[in-house]
Every structure is written in C-alpha cells, then in structure tokens.
Design an enzyme around this catalytic site. Sequence first.
Site, PDB file in Angstrom:
ATOM      1  N   ASP A 237       0.751  -1.435  -0.123  1.00  0.00           N
ATOM      2  CA  ASP A 237      -0.152  -0.079  -0.206  1.00  0.00           C
ATOM      3  C   ASP A 237       0.930   1.258  -0.083  1.00  0.00           C
ATOM      4  O   ASP A 237       1.764   1.405   1.033  1.00  0.00           O
ATOM      5  CB  ASP A 237      -0.891  -0.041   1.280  1.00  0.00           C
ATOM      6  CG  ASP A 237      -1.904   1.257   1.333  1.00  0.00           C
ATOM      7  OD1 ASP A 237      -3.017   1.337   0.963  1.00  0.00           O
ATOM      8  OD2 ASP A 237      -1.419   2.282   1.768  1.00  0.00           O
TER       9      ASP A 237
ATOM     10  N   TYR B 245       2.770   9.998  -0.682  1.00  0.00           N
ATOM     11  CA  TYR B 245       3.968   9.632   0.025  1.00  0.00           C
ATOM     12  C   TYR B 245       5.416   9.949  -0.516  1.00  0.00           C
ATOM     13  O   TYR B 245       6.405   9.913   0.177  1.00  0.00           O
ATOM     14  CB  TYR B 245       3.790   8.074   0.046  1.00  0.00           C
ATOM     15  CG  TYR B 245       2.559   7.720   0.996  1.00  0.00           C
ATOM     16  CD1 TYR B 245       1.999   8.577   1.839  1.00  0.00           C
ATOM     17  CD2 TYR B 245       2.418   6.109   1.111  1.00  0.00           C
ATOM     18  CE1 TYR B 245       0.559   7.965   2.353  1.00  0.00           C
ATOM     19  CE2 TYR B 245       1.114   5.885   1.774  1.00  0.00           C
ATOM     20  CZ  TYR B 245       0.390   6.740   2.502  1.00  0.00           C
ATOM     21  OH  TYR B 245      -0.680   6.221   3.111  1.00  0.00           O
TER      22      TYR B 245
END
Length: 279
Positions: free
Chosen positions: A44, A49
């Site tokens: 994931d 990010y």
Amino acid sequence: MREVEFHNGNTMPQIGLGVFRVEDGEDCKNAVKHAIVNGYRSIDTAMIYKNEKSVGEGIKAGIKEAGIDRSDLFVTSKLWLDDYGPGNVEKAYDTSLENLQLDYLDLYLMHWPGTDEDLMIETWHEMERLYNNNRVKNIGVSNFMVSHMETLLQRTDVKPVINQVEYHPYLVQNDLKLYLDSRKIVMESWSPLVNAKILDDETIKEIAEETGKSPAQVVIRWNIENGLVTIPKSVTPERIEENIDVFGFSLSKTQISRINQLNKDERNGPDPATFTGNR
C-alpha cells in the site's frame, strides 16, 4: 495468506505492507522487496507519500526473487486532493502507474473526502470511469466518515469496496465499522500500531505475555479478529517478518474485549471532517 472478499467478488490479502512516511530510496525499495520475499502479497502506497518509484522498484525486485507473477500481488495507491475533479483523476492514475512501473492497480483510493461535497462526488464519478473501463480492478475510499459515505452512496452508482481509515486500540470507530459492515464495505486500518506508541500500553504488554507474542503481533491479530484488513508499516526486516506472523494464534473474547476497552476516540492523524490537504 488469508483474504477478505469484496462485494464485487474480488479478494484482497488481510495483511499488507504500508509505506506511509517511508522516504523514497533504498530503504523503501528493500522493505518492499523483503516483504514480498517473506510472504506479503499486498503493498500500500500513495502519490503523496512521494515513494511510488521506490515501491515500484521493490515490487519488481521482490517478484523476481520470490519467483511469483505480478498477478499474485495486490497493489494499492491513492489519489491526492490536488488531483480531484474532472479531467485530473485519470492523469494522476497514469502517473502513479508510471512511477510504480505497473500496467494496472488492484485498488485505487480517494485519499480523503475533502470539504467540498460536490467535488468529492465529481471525483468519485471519475474513479467510477476508471473502474468501468477496466483500468483498475477495484476502487475505494480512505478516511471517509459515516456522513461522507452516506453522501457518496446516495449520489453515485459504484459502491466503494473498502474504506481505509485510522483504526487502532485508541480509536476503534465502532459506529463506522457497523455502518460499513451493514453495507458490505470492507474496513481497512492504517497506522494500526500508532507509530509504535501502542506497543508500550500496559494492557497490550500483558496480553503479549499471556499469548507469548509481541505487542505488535497482538495488535495486528486484534485487527484480524475484528475482520479488518491492515497494513502495518516497517522498514526493519525482522519487524516485517514478525508483523505477518499472526495466523498461528488467536485472541480470546476476553482479550479482544480488553483491547476494545482501550478506546479513547483519540486520533493520531487529521480529522477527516475538516482536512483539506494542507500538511
């Protein structure tokens, strides 16, 4: 690996590796590779990010070393709020695919509901388009509260398969869980170990002693027993291996109840009702 079934008949591994706050680079790549080689089949990540490239490299290396096919893996990424709205979603999806060096994602999530209801709905319609055109296997949401879910279900056609939310012994979100269960939408926990904070909790440590397991394994097993999908994060090889080794024991009803009672409705992350994407 145990799997959960979505309302559309597709399945997802119940444990995966999360890479939130893991910097792009060798540590990220090696963590993903090590996870795959040691039995993880779900990874994931998210555009925000800023580590999709390293995740992609880790997936490539892990597949090769583990001797598995791409189809054996379940890969998730997420659409950030800056890319919400008509004309933006497919572009953002393609960028994530390019970063990850993949032809498709198994799951694509709207990362937050945002505070503009109409924009949320318009964005979900774009997500539906990706799904209906067979560009992505499954679509879902992240950080949606009951009110957001109600609005979404009333104004759209394709029901999310999953809602990934902050969930841990200090934030049980039982009303949300009951709501999702009643609509056959899977609940998935991010930050299940509360950035390792929960590992020092006295109740968790007591149950770890009783079961002969680590505090992290107890909390992850509690997620499993409560029917959630969970994605603990680690870049440490030993921890990555430990976090998936939770299927050889179970917690008693009393132990589960003791953990449930730790709930304080305490958020570690932003409030989904007000979060606009400014970090």
